[in-house]
Design an enzyme around this catalytic site. Structure first.
Site, PDB file in Angstrom:
ATOM      1  N   ASN A 181      -6.446  -2.325  -5.789  1.00 52.80           N
ATOM      2  CA  ASN A 181      -5.534  -1.626  -4.886  1.00 52.80           C
ATOM      3  C   ASN A 181      -4.736  -0.557  -5.631  1.00 52.80           C
ATOM      4  OD1 ASN A 181      -2.281  -2.180  -3.732  1.00 52.80           O
ATOM      5  ND2 ASN A 181      -3.807  -1.243  -2.430  1.00 52.80           N
ATOM      6  N   GLY A 182      -4.453   0.518  -4.908  1.00 50.93           N
ATOM      7  CA  GLY A 182      -3.603   1.588  -5.433  1.00 50.93           C
ATOM      8  C   GLY A 182      -4.351   2.886  -5.534  1.00 50.93           C
TER       9      GLY A 182
ATOM     10  N   LYS B 235      -1.001 -11.310  -4.351  1.00 53.36           N
ATOM     11  CA  LYS B 235      -1.079  -9.862  -4.551  1.00 53.36           C
ATOM     12  C   LYS B 235      -0.058  -9.492  -5.607  1.00 53.36           C
ATOM     13  CE  LYS B 235      -1.063  -5.410  -2.452  1.00 53.36           C
ATOM     14  NZ  LYS B 235       0.293  -4.968  -2.121  1.00 53.36           N
TER      15      LYS B 235
ATOM     16  N   CYS C 147       6.213  -6.684  -4.646  1.00 50.07           N
ATOM     17  CA  CYS C 147       7.124  -5.758  -3.954  1.00 50.07           C
ATOM     18  C   CYS C 147       8.143  -5.185  -4.943  1.00 50.07           C
ATOM     19  CB  CYS C 147       7.837  -6.470  -2.808  1.00 50.07           C
ATOM     20  SG  CYS C 147       8.911  -5.329  -1.931  1.00 50.07           S
TER      21      CYS C 147
HETATM   22  C1  LIG Z   1       5.504   1.224   3.841  1.00 51.71           C
HETATM   23  C2  LIG Z   1       4.831   0.236   2.949  1.00 51.71           C
HETATM   24  C3  LIG Z   1       4.939  -1.114   3.206  1.00 51.71           C
HETATM   25  C4  LIG Z   1       4.307  -2.050   2.376  1.00 51.71           C
HETATM   26  N1  LIG Z   1       4.424  -3.390   2.653  1.00 51.71           N
HETATM   27  C5  LIG Z   1       3.809  -4.301   1.866  1.00 51.71           C
HETATM   28  C6  LIG Z   1       3.881  -5.692   2.140  1.00 51.71           C
HETATM   29  O1  LIG Z   1       4.529  -6.141   3.091  1.00 51.71           O
HETATM   30  N2  LIG Z   1       3.196  -6.550   1.328  1.00 51.71           N
HETATM   31  C7  LIG Z   1       2.462  -6.092   0.258  1.00 51.71           C
HETATM   32  O2  LIG Z   1       1.839  -6.906  -0.430  1.00 51.71           O
HETATM   33  N3  LIG Z   1       2.401  -4.795  -0.030  1.00 51.71           N
HETATM   34  C8  LIG Z   1       3.047  -3.893   0.749  1.00 51.71           C
HETATM   35  N4  LIG Z   1       2.962  -2.560   0.444  1.00 51.71           N
HETATM   36  C9  LIG Z   1       2.171  -2.113  -0.727  1.00 51.71           C
HETATM   37  C10 LIG Z   1       0.745  -1.782  -0.313  1.00 51.71           C
HETATM   38  O3  LIG Z   1       0.101  -2.931   0.175  1.00 51.71           O
HETATM   39  C11 LIG Z   1      -0.081  -1.243  -1.492  1.00 51.71           C
HETATM   40  O4  LIG Z   1      -0.070  -2.199  -2.511  1.00 51.71           O
HETATM   41  C12 LIG Z   1       0.469   0.061  -2.053  1.00 51.71           C
HETATM   42  O5  LIG Z   1       0.865   0.947  -1.033  1.00 51.71           O
HETATM   43  C13 LIG Z   1      -0.579   0.744  -2.940  1.00 51.71           C
HETATM   44  O6  LIG Z   1      -1.782   0.947  -2.244  1.00 51.71           O
HETATM   45  P1  LIG Z   1      -2.154   2.365  -1.550  1.00 51.71           P
HETATM   46  O7  LIG Z   1      -2.175   3.407  -2.636  1.00 51.71           O
HETATM   47  O8  LIG Z   1      -3.479   2.125  -0.917  1.00 51.71           O
HETATM   48  O9  LIG Z   1      -1.063   2.629  -0.549  1.00 51.71           O
HETATM   49  C14 LIG Z   1       3.577  -1.608   1.261  1.00 51.71           C
HETATM   50  C15 LIG Z   1       3.470  -0.242   1.006  1.00 51.71           C
HETATM   51  C16 LIG Z   1       4.087   0.682   1.816  1.00 51.71           C
HETATM   52  C17 LIG Z   1       3.948   2.137   1.500  1.00 51.71           C
END
Ligand SMILES: Cc1cc2nc3c(=O)[nH]c(=O)nc-3n(C[C@H](O)[C@H](O)[C@H](O)COP(=O)(O)O)c2cc1C
Length: 327
Positions: free
Chosen positions: A185-186, A125, A86
């Site tokens: 991821n990402g 993660k 985070c």
């Molecule tokens: C609004 C929001 C809340 C998120 N909350 C968490 C969380 O609680 N735990 C976590 O491991 N990642 C959290 N993430 C990160 C996502 O799991 C992910 O790693 C990140 O958005 C990149 O992946 P994406 O490009 O598919 O969004 C959050 C992301 C966003 C945008």
């Protein structure tokens, strides 16, 4: 995802075709920790019959040990993850989440305690690093050596927040040497991109966050690609149906959600970048005042003569809609 993956939202995603498993919002583990009932409900809800991974964010081995034992007693939870990514400053400044990436030894001791006190599937993660990705593989190995069953890697550093592209190549390098499954991821924008990673790297899976909020059909599309079937192409009328489901979930939440329109806008921010390339829907929906006006804007842009138009599942790259709370 914080403030997103409640039981209702995950059940909406499941209705369009669920992923293999979901991830719940995290539990903060500190001296006064308690398991928030709405998060427990979301985990127990098993949307579409799928498991929901619980996640801890914290740094105190003693409380984490107690929390592992207490979570085991709730029964019915079999997957637990440690948040080591985070990037929100108010979080990492407490040395939790992404803040842990500055202290490899601490990660090892927390995961060791978790491994000793949690019988179910254990995962972590992580991001590539805190300031830079220089020590990524060392941290990755530390996590593996702590006994996790799988690991998810978001291909950015904490300092990057959501800027720059996710480095899938770094994740692929880690997957090459990993004895346990690696989940990439990402920036996995589309089902095609997910397939490309699954085919061309040793990653065992992909995790999709923002792009599943934007395109709830993405898991179904991935499975269709895997099966060699025709991929579902949603229309703007389908998107209007999704908006109805989102609003239905928001309405059902308890009354402390005063501004239902701003909660719906939080989700529409993601969706809107796939509606029209000029960003007209994005701009109109942002300016709408009150839920009635917001739903009228949705009707105007997504129904009538627009109903049969294609929703751009990859999103228009020139349009940017940042989430309110980035984690
Ligand atoms: C609004 C929001 C809340 C998120 N909350 C968490 C969380 O609680 N735990 C976590 O491991 N990642 C959290 N993430 C990160 C996502 O799991 C992910 O790693 C990140 O958005 C990149 O992946 P994406 O490009 O598919 O969004 C959050 C992301 C966003 C945008």
């Amino acid at each position: 995802m914080q403030d997103i993956t409640d039981a209702g939202f995950m059940s909406i995603i499941a209705s369009y075709g669920p992923p293999d498993f979901f991830a719940a919002q995290y539990f903060r583990i500190h001296c006064q920790y308690c398991f928030d009932s709405h998060i427990l409900d979301a985990i127990f809800s098993r949307p579409g019959g799928k498991r929901v991974v619980a996640q801890f964010i914290g740094e105190d081995e003693g409380y984490i040990r107690d929390a592992c034992l207490a979570l085991s007693e709730t029964g019915n939870i079999d997957m637990l993850d440690l948040n080591i990514g985070c990037p929100a400053p108010k979080i990492y400044k407490k040395n939790v989440g992404g803040g842990l990436l500055r202290e490899r030894g601490k990660i090892a001791s927390i995961l060791k305690v978790m491994r000793q006190n949690w019988r179910g599937c254990l995962s972590a993660k992580m991001r590539l690093g805190f300031d830079s990705a220089d020590g990524f593989l060392d941290t990755f190995k530390t996590i593996i050596d702590s006994g996790v069953d799988y690991i998810t890697v978001h291909g950015r550093t904490v300092r990057q927040l959501y800027r720059g592209g996710a480095d899938i190549r770094a994740i692929a390098e880690a997957a090459e040497i990993s004895p346990v499954p690696v989940v990439a991821n990402g920036d996995i924008f589309t089902a095609e991109k997910a397939m490309e990673i699954l085919k061309n790297t040793k990653c065992s899976g992909v995790m999709i966050g923002r792009h599943a909020v934007r395109n709830p059909w993405i898991f179904r599309q991935i499975n269709q690609l895997k099966a060699g079937e025709k991929v579902f192409e949603p229309t703007l009328a389908d998107v209007r149906g999704y908006v109805d489901k989102l609003y239905g979930n928001i309405k059902s939440l308890n009354s402390n959600i005063r501004h239902k329109d701003s909660r719906l806008k939080k989700f529409l921010n993601f969706v809107a970048v796939g509606v029209d390339p000029e960003g007209r829907f994005l701009s109109h929906m942002r300016r709408a005042q009150g839920i009635d006006q917001l739903l009228k804007v949705c009707d105007a842009h997504l129904l009538g003569s627009n109903a049969d138009k294609r929703f751009n599942c990859g999103g228009y790259k020139t349009l940017v809609a940042r989430p309110n709370h980035e984690n």
